[in-house]
Design an enzyme around this catalytic site. Structure first.
Site, PDB file in Angstrom:
ATOM      1  N   TYR A 124      -3.074  81.354  10.021  1.00  0.00           N
ATOM      2  CA  TYR A 124      -2.112  81.556   8.945  1.00  0.00           C
ATOM      3  C   TYR A 124      -0.903  80.638   9.124  1.00  0.00           C
ATOM      4  O   TYR A 124      -0.467  79.975   8.178  1.00  0.00           O
ATOM      5  CB  TYR A 124      -1.668  83.021   8.924  1.00  0.00           C
ATOM      6  CG  TYR A 124      -0.488  83.289   8.016  1.00  0.00           C
ATOM      7  CD1 TYR A 124      -0.616  83.201   6.635  1.00  0.00           C
ATOM      8  CD2 TYR A 124       0.756  83.637   8.548  1.00  0.00           C
ATOM      9  CE1 TYR A 124       0.472  83.439   5.803  1.00  0.00           C
ATOM     10  CE2 TYR A 124       1.839  83.882   7.721  1.00  0.00           C
ATOM     11  CZ  TYR A 124       1.691  83.784   6.347  1.00  0.00           C
ATOM     12  OH  TYR A 124       2.763  84.017   5.528  1.00  0.00           O
ATOM     13  N   LEU A 153      -4.360  79.587  -6.780  1.00  0.00           N
ATOM     14  CA  LEU A 153      -4.143  78.519  -5.798  1.00  0.00           C
ATOM     15  C   LEU A 153      -5.375  78.235  -4.943  1.00  0.00           C
ATOM     16  O   LEU A 153      -5.381  77.273  -4.172  1.00  0.00           O
ATOM     17  CB  LEU A 153      -2.941  78.837  -4.909  1.00  0.00           C
ATOM     18  CG  LEU A 153      -1.588  78.267  -5.400  1.00  0.00           C
ATOM     19  CD1 LEU A 153      -1.223  78.835  -6.756  1.00  0.00           C
ATOM     20  CD2 LEU A 153      -0.485  78.557  -4.389  1.00  0.00           C
ATOM     21  N   VAL A 158       7.187  89.474  -2.954  1.00  0.00           N
ATOM     22  CA  VAL A 158       8.371  88.676  -3.290  1.00  0.00           C
ATOM     23  C   VAL A 158       8.338  88.265  -4.760  1.00  0.00           C
ATOM     24  O   VAL A 158       9.361  88.309  -5.454  1.00  0.00           O
ATOM     25  CB  VAL A 158       8.470  87.436  -2.377  1.00  0.00           C
ATOM     26  CG1 VAL A 158       9.647  86.556  -2.779  1.00  0.00           C
ATOM     27  CG2 VAL A 158       8.625  87.872  -0.911  1.00  0.00           C
ATOM     28  N   TYR A 168      -1.649  82.914   0.528  1.00  0.00           N
ATOM     29  CA  TYR A 168      -2.647  83.662   1.287  1.00  0.00           C
ATOM     30  C   TYR A 168      -1.898  84.285   2.457  1.00  0.00           C
ATOM     31  O   TYR A 168      -1.322  83.566   3.278  1.00  0.00           O
ATOM     32  CB  TYR A 168      -3.736  82.717   1.792  1.00  0.00           C
ATOM     33  CG  TYR A 168      -4.852  83.380   2.569  1.00  0.00           C
ATOM     34  CD1 TYR A 168      -6.133  83.488   2.037  1.00  0.00           C
ATOM     35  CD2 TYR A 168      -4.645  83.901   3.849  1.00  0.00           C
ATOM     36  CE1 TYR A 168      -7.172  84.085   2.745  1.00  0.00           C
ATOM     37  CE2 TYR A 168      -5.669  84.514   4.560  1.00  0.00           C
ATOM     38  CZ  TYR A 168      -6.920  84.600   4.004  1.00  0.00           C
ATOM     39  OH  TYR A 168      -7.943  85.195   4.707  1.00  0.00           O
ATOM     40  N   THR A 169      -1.870  85.619   2.542  1.00  0.00           N
ATOM     41  CA  THR A 169      -1.022  86.288   3.542  1.00  0.00           C
ATOM     42  C   THR A 169      -1.783  87.205   4.497  1.00  0.00           C
ATOM     43  O   THR A 169      -1.157  87.889   5.307  1.00  0.00           O
ATOM     44  CB  THR A 169       0.075  87.113   2.846  1.00  0.00           C
ATOM     45  OG1 THR A 169      -0.540  88.068   1.967  1.00  0.00           O
ATOM     46  CG2 THR A 169       1.011  86.219   2.051  1.00  0.00           C
ATOM     47  N   THR A 172       7.242  80.734   6.658  1.00  0.00           N
ATOM     48  CA  THR A 172       7.174  81.876   7.564  1.00  0.00           C
ATOM     49  C   THR A 172       7.603  81.533   8.983  1.00  0.00           C
ATOM     50  O   THR A 172       7.525  80.370   9.407  1.00  0.00           O
ATOM     51  CB  THR A 172       5.723  82.404   7.603  1.00  0.00           C
ATOM     52  OG1 THR A 172       5.572  83.405   8.615  1.00  0.00           O
ATOM     53  CG2 THR A 172       4.750  81.276   7.923  1.00  0.00           C
TER      54      THR A 172
END
Length: 296
Positions: free
Chosen positions: A121, A33, A9, A57-58, A97
């Site tokens: 997550y 971060l 993104v 963090y994905t 999300t």
């Protein structure tokens, strides 16, 4: 100030935001971060009017082992960014999300539904949402779902790679959502930002949480079939080998992090306030698929 410029993104945002003003785009080296103590100095040096936080963090499955790190990046540091935004009277746009929900609802989730994440997550992203709201800075939290792009690691690119290697694929067919192209997220963000800046000039309260995802719904299996069908039409060189995509249950493909069965989110509030209507997921999928294949 744009964080996470090398992400899916963030990369698209660097382009979409450029016409709106000077964009100071930061990668992980420039704004990490995982080190929240370094963030105040970075923000105060730039002194932005707007902060767009696309860093995150994905790694959903890895987060089950690294929940503390995921929470530092997605929660603690987001809170620090929000506190710095408040000091500067800057607007903060932050992405969240569908994974803040447990997926048990039968209808699409609205902004009024109570989050209940079922994996690490999701918990880390919810921590970020709460930190932004508690800071009382001017903010927009934009929740999106099943993000993909022509760069980075994502489901669409994985399917295109596998389609060039295997004749048969087995894909989960009992999780529902709307695959959302990063470029559409970025373009919508620019439109929203323009509208919000005008609101702020008149003293209108701007803060809120909105769902920002593609129109329509499908499953991972349906998404896979659509990707391969479009790739096959575009594939003059005959690289696509997959001829069969078999549906399987979530239980047949166990992963460390549990996934919500229903990731559908209602974006009508976004359309009502900002006039933003996201395109159907399959239109964007076709364009992104062509872009990936052209680059190979």
């Amino acid at each position: 100030m744009l964080t996470g410029v090398n992400g899916q993104v963030g990369w698209e945002l660097a382009r979409s935001l450029m016409p709106l003003g000077e964009v100071v785009a930061l990668n992980r080296t420039q704004c990490d971060l995982s080190r929240p103590e370094t963030i105040p100095r970075i923000v105060q040096e730039i002194r932005p009017d707007v902060i767009v936080n696309a860093a995150a963090y994905t790694a959903v499955d890895k987060a089950e082992e690294e929940e503390e790190l995921a929470t530092t990046i997605n929660g603690t540091s987001v809170g620090v960014i929000a506190e710095e935004a408040l000091k500067l009277n800057a607007l903060l746009i932050h992405y969240s999300t569908d994974y803040v929900f447990d997926g048990t609802k039968l209808e699409p989730y609205t902004e009024e539904d109570i989050p209940n994440p079922i994996n690490a997550y999701g918990r880390s992203k919810l921590a970020g949402e709460k930190a932004v709201i508690q800071s009382r800075c001017d903010h927009l939290i934009l929740r999106t779902t099943w993000v993909y792009a022509a760069r980075g690691n994502n489901f669409l690119k994985t399917i295109l790679r596998l389609a060039q290697e295997r004749k048969e694929l087995r894909i989960v067919a009992d999780q529902y959502g709307a695959p959302t192209w990063a470029r559409n997220i970025a373009d919508a963000t620019a439109h929203i930002l323009l509208a919000v800046q005008k609101e702020r000039q008149t003293g209108v309260g701007v803060s809120g949480t909105y769902h920002l995802c593609a129109s329509g719904k499908t499953t991972w299996h349906g998404f896979s079939r659509a990707i391969i069908a479009r790739a096959s039409q575009f594939d003059i060189a005959g690289r696509i080998k997959t001829r069969s995509v078999l549906p399987i249950a979530t239980e047949d493909y166990p992963l460390p992090a549990p996934r919500p069965k229903n990731s559908q989110m209602d974006s009508s509030s976004l359309a009502t306030r900002f006039g933003v209507t996201m395109p159907e997921w399959h239109h964007a999928m076709a364009l992104c698929t062509e872009e990936v294949l052209e680059a190979q």
